[in-house]
Design an enzyme around this catalytic site. Structure first.
Site, PDB file in Angstrom:
ATOM      1  N   PHE A  11      95.304  33.034  47.332  1.00  0.00           N
ATOM      2  CA  PHE A  11      93.939  33.544  47.513  1.00  0.00           C
ATOM      3  C   PHE A  11      93.134  32.682  48.500  1.00  0.00           C
ATOM      4  O   PHE A  11      92.729  33.166  49.572  1.00  0.00           O
ATOM      5  CB  PHE A  11      93.255  33.592  46.140  1.00  0.00           C
ATOM      6  N   LEU A  33     105.774  31.975  46.814  1.00  0.00           N
ATOM      7  CA  LEU A  33     105.471  33.360  46.427  1.00  0.00           C
ATOM      8  C   LEU A  33     105.486  33.559  44.908  1.00  0.00           C
ATOM      9  O   LEU A  33     105.723  34.661  44.427  1.00  0.00           O
ATOM     10  CB  LEU A  33     106.420  34.352  47.127  1.00  0.00           C
ATOM     11  N   ALA A  80      99.109  24.641  47.340  1.00  0.00           N
ATOM     12  CA  ALA A  80     100.123  25.129  46.394  1.00  0.00           C
ATOM     13  C   ALA A  80      99.965  24.481  45.028  1.00  0.00           C
ATOM     14  O   ALA A  80     100.148  23.266  44.878  1.00  0.00           O
ATOM     15  CB  ALA A  80     101.517  24.832  46.961  1.00  0.00           C
ATOM     16  N   SER A 123      88.764  20.516  42.674  1.00  0.00           N
ATOM     17  CA  SER A 123      87.960  21.455  41.893  1.00  0.00           C
ATOM     18  C   SER A 123      86.780  20.747  41.251  1.00  0.00           C
ATOM     19  O   SER A 123      86.870  19.571  40.869  1.00  0.00           O
ATOM     20  CB  SER A 123      88.847  22.058  40.800  1.00  0.00           C
ATOM     21  N   TYR A 148      95.366  21.942  33.159  1.00  0.00           N
ATOM     22  CA  TYR A 148      95.094  22.295  34.561  1.00  0.00           C
ATOM     23  C   TYR A 148      94.054  21.331  35.139  1.00  0.00           C
ATOM     24  O   TYR A 148      94.231  20.777  36.235  1.00  0.00           O
ATOM     25  CB  TYR A 148      94.598  23.749  34.664  1.00  0.00           C
ATOM     26  N   LYS A 152      94.199  18.258  38.305  1.00  0.00           N
ATOM     27  CA  LYS A 152      93.324  18.057  39.481  1.00  0.00           C
ATOM     28  C   LYS A 152      92.803  16.614  39.492  1.00  0.00           C
ATOM     29  O   LYS A 152      92.761  15.967  40.552  1.00  0.00           O
ATOM     30  CB  LYS A 152      92.146  19.043  39.453  1.00  0.00           C
ATOM     31  N   PHE A 217      80.963  35.376  27.435  1.00  0.00           N
ATOM     32  CA  PHE A 217      81.279  34.274  26.520  1.00  0.00           C
ATOM     33  C   PHE A 217      80.050  33.392  26.284  1.00  0.00           C
ATOM     34  O   PHE A 217      79.830  32.416  26.983  1.00  0.00           O
ATOM     35  CB  PHE A 217      82.425  33.431  27.085  1.00  0.00           C
ATOM     36  N   ARG A 291      83.361  30.547  24.980  1.00  0.00           N
ATOM     37  CA  ARG A 291      84.786  30.276  25.199  1.00  0.00           C
ATOM     38  C   ARG A 291      85.004  28.770  25.111  1.00  0.00           C
ATOM     39  O   ARG A 291      84.259  27.995  25.739  1.00  0.00           O
ATOM     40  CB  ARG A 291      85.192  30.801  26.589  1.00  0.00           C
ATOM     41  N   ASP A 294      84.339  25.754  27.887  1.00  0.00           N
ATOM     42  CA  ASP A 294      83.347  26.111  28.916  1.00  0.00           C
ATOM     43  C   ASP A 294      82.141  25.172  28.869  1.00  0.00           C
ATOM     44  O   ASP A 294      81.749  24.716  27.803  1.00  0.00           O
ATOM     45  CB  ASP A 294      82.838  27.547  28.689  1.00  0.00           C
TER      46      ASP A 294
HETATM   47  C1  UD1 Z   1      87.502  28.330  35.447  1.00  0.00           C
HETATM   48  C2  UD1 Z   1      88.201  27.155  34.869  1.00  0.00           C
HETATM   49  C3  UD1 Z   1      88.223  26.051  35.902  1.00  0.00           C
HETATM   50  C4  UD1 Z   1      88.894  26.534  37.165  1.00  0.00           C
HETATM   51  C5  UD1 Z   1      88.243  27.811  37.657  1.00  0.00           C
HETATM   52  C6  UD1 Z   1      89.077  28.402  38.777  1.00  0.00           C
HETATM   53  C7  UD1 Z   1      87.855  27.217  32.451  1.00  0.00           C
HETATM   54  C8  UD1 Z   1      87.218  26.565  31.271  1.00  0.00           C
HETATM   55  N1  UD1 Z   1      87.558  26.718  33.648  1.00  0.00           N
HETATM   56  O1  UD1 Z   1      86.156  27.971  35.754  1.00  0.00           O
HETATM   57  O2  UD1 Z   1      88.900  24.942  35.379  1.00  0.00           O
HETATM   58  O3  UD1 Z   1      88.815  25.555  38.158  1.00  0.00           O
HETATM   59  O4  UD1 Z   1      88.167  28.779  36.612  1.00  0.00           O
HETATM   60  O5  UD1 Z   1      88.416  29.484  39.331  1.00  0.00           O
HETATM   61  O6  UD1 Z   1      88.603  28.176  32.313  1.00  0.00           O
HETATM   62  N2  UD1 Z   1      82.969  34.463  31.633  1.00  0.00           N
HETATM   63  C9  UD1 Z   1      82.636  35.479  30.758  1.00  0.00           C
HETATM   64  N3  UD1 Z   1      83.557  36.449  30.491  1.00  0.00           N
HETATM   65  C10 UD1 Z   1      84.802  36.470  31.066  1.00  0.00           C
HETATM   66  C11 UD1 Z   1      85.151  35.408  31.971  1.00  0.00           C
HETATM   67  C12 UD1 Z   1      84.211  34.429  32.208  1.00  0.00           C
HETATM   68  O7  UD1 Z   1      81.521  35.503  30.209  1.00  0.00           O
HETATM   69  O8  UD1 Z   1      85.603  37.382  30.770  1.00  0.00           O
HETATM   70  C13 UD1 Z   1      81.966  33.424  31.963  1.00  0.00           C
HETATM   71  C14 UD1 Z   1      82.383  32.011  31.588  1.00  0.00           C
HETATM   72  O9  UD1 Z   1      82.011  31.713  30.270  1.00  0.00           O
HETATM   73  C15 UD1 Z   1      81.599  31.205  32.635  1.00  0.00           C
HETATM   74  C16 UD1 Z   1      81.566  32.113  33.847  1.00  0.00           C
HETATM   75  O10 UD1 Z   1      81.803  33.427  33.349  1.00  0.00           O
HETATM   76  O11 UD1 Z   1      80.283  30.990  32.202  1.00  0.00           O
HETATM   77  C17 UD1 Z   1      82.608  31.783  34.891  1.00  0.00           C
HETATM   78  O12 UD1 Z   1      83.897  31.761  34.296  1.00  0.00           O
HETATM   79  P1  UD1 Z   1      85.239  31.650  35.167  1.00  0.00           P
HETATM   80  O13 UD1 Z   1      85.207  32.616  36.273  1.00  0.00           O
HETATM   81  O14 UD1 Z   1      86.398  31.710  34.223  1.00  0.00           O
HETATM   82  O15 UD1 Z   1      85.143  30.205  35.838  1.00  0.00           O
HETATM   83  P2  UD1 Z   1      84.948  28.764  35.161  1.00  0.00           P
HETATM   84  O16 UD1 Z   1      85.090  28.813  33.675  1.00  0.00           O
HETATM   85  O17 UD1 Z   1      83.709  28.177  35.703  1.00  0.00           O
END
Ligand code: UD1
Length: 332
Positions: A11, A33, A80, A123, A148, A152, A217, A291, A294
């Protein structure tokens, strides 16, 4: 510059390959890949008119990497890696081997080949749960909540130590906030296997009718609307940040650390609203429990990248959503 790009079919990697080509560089892509499609290379060609050299190889395969590196490079950008947080909890050794082990193996090859400019895909997760916002690069490395995140943190440390031992090395640590969006052509984007974990790809599938509703969440965070706040950055802006780091720090001995974000936080509900606006679709959602792992809010101080790299983002949340939506609707 001739640039070895590991994970260049993924991506962020694919968008960076486009940005490198547009800036007149010569990227060579290495990708196993495992989470990317070969067709990405043809699409990069369609967008830029250039068809980068491609090697289907794993960065842990020393012989394959030695043979690629022997052609000579000015720099390496290392994307990668595996990045699914949940999977990393279930398969920690896979993550440590692939991410940390892969980086160590790659560094050995680069040292032997005398390739000394290195740009690393880090990150904002390295800050853990930040106590002060926005986050600056001086803030201490935090505690990760999953393997993960630890990979990093560990890879950054490996790179600082390698630079220390090889003082002529130029290492740029680029700490991404939340990369989203897609190429405006609709030809490149994020294509998660299975149900997406991250917010924007999930919202995209709800808007498209593939998933019934978004689960938000947590609605009780200490944020203006109670939902989590993140610094979403358009993947094309992020890609341009790599070109800027390379331009500024190629051959510039030291460790150069940058936050790459917009400097602005958006809540989950703001993302939902913006996506509804650009797609014209209603996005049903329900607020559920937080979640695990978070944080309430995380956004970047981008002063350093602006002043030293002369780079800043130019695409707003509406554009991120619009490009994500175009990509979502495209046939793949
Ligand atoms: C997540 C990872 C982070 C990683 C990044 C890569 C976790 C705890 N963190 O970041 O380590 O570097 O992805 O892109 O997984 N949310 C919802 N509903 C959903 C999905 C997300 O409400 O179905 C909310 C989450 O609670 C958060 C926000 O959306 O507040 C962003 O979430 P997300 O896109 O998963 O990113 P991060 O958690 O910030």
């Amino acid at each position: 510059m001739r640039v070895l790009v590991t994970g260049g079919a993924g991506f962020i990697g694919s968008h960076t390959v486009v940005a490198l080509l547009e800036a007149g560089h010569e990227p060579v892509v290495v990708d196993n890949l495992s989470n990317a499609r070969r067709s990405v290379l043809a699409r990069i060609g369609e967008i830029t008119g250039h068809h980068p050299e491609f090697h289907n190889a794993d960065v842990r395969d020393r012989d394959a990497m030695k043979s690629v590196a022997s052609a000579g490079f000015d720099a390496c950008i290392h994307f990668a890696a595996l990045k699914a947080v949940g999977e990393s909890v279930e398969k920690p050794l896979l993550y440590y081997d692939n991410n940390v082990g892969g980086t160590i193996s790659l560094l050995e090859v680069l040292i032997a080949a005398d390739i000394t400019t290195f740009v690393f895909s880090s990150s904002a997760t390295v800050y853990g749960d930040p106590t002060i916002l926005p986050v600056t690069e001086e803030m201490p490395i935090g505690v990760a909540t999953n393997p993960y995140g630890w990979t990093k943190i560990m890879m950054e440390q490996v790179l600082r130590d390698v630079q220390d031992a090889n003082p002529e090395w130029s290492v740029s640590l680029l700490r991404y906030f939340n990369p989203v969006g897609a190429h405006p052509s609709g030809l490149l984007g994020e294509d998660p296997l299975g149900t997406p974990n991250n917010l924007m790809p999930y919202v995209a599938r709800v808007a498209d009718g593939q998933l019934p509703r978004l689960r938000v969440f947590g609605g009780d965070y200490p944020t203006p609307d109670g939902t989590g706040v993140r610094d979403y950055i358009h993947v094309v802006d992020l890609a341009e940040g790599h070109v800027a780091a390379l331009g500024t720090h190629s051959g510039d001995a030291g460790v150069h650390t940058y936050n790459l974000g917009t400097g602005q936080g958006s809540s989950v509900l703001e993302v939902v609203k913006s996506y509804e606006n650009v797609s014209g679709k209603t996005i049903p959602y329900e607020v559920v429990e937080r979640r695990e792992g978070d944080v309430a809010a995380n956004w970047a101080d981008v002063t350093r990248a602006k002043s030293v790299l002369g780079w800043k983002t130019s695409r707003d949340l509406a554009e991120m959503c619009a490009d994500s939506w175009r990509w979502q609707q495209g046939s793949r």
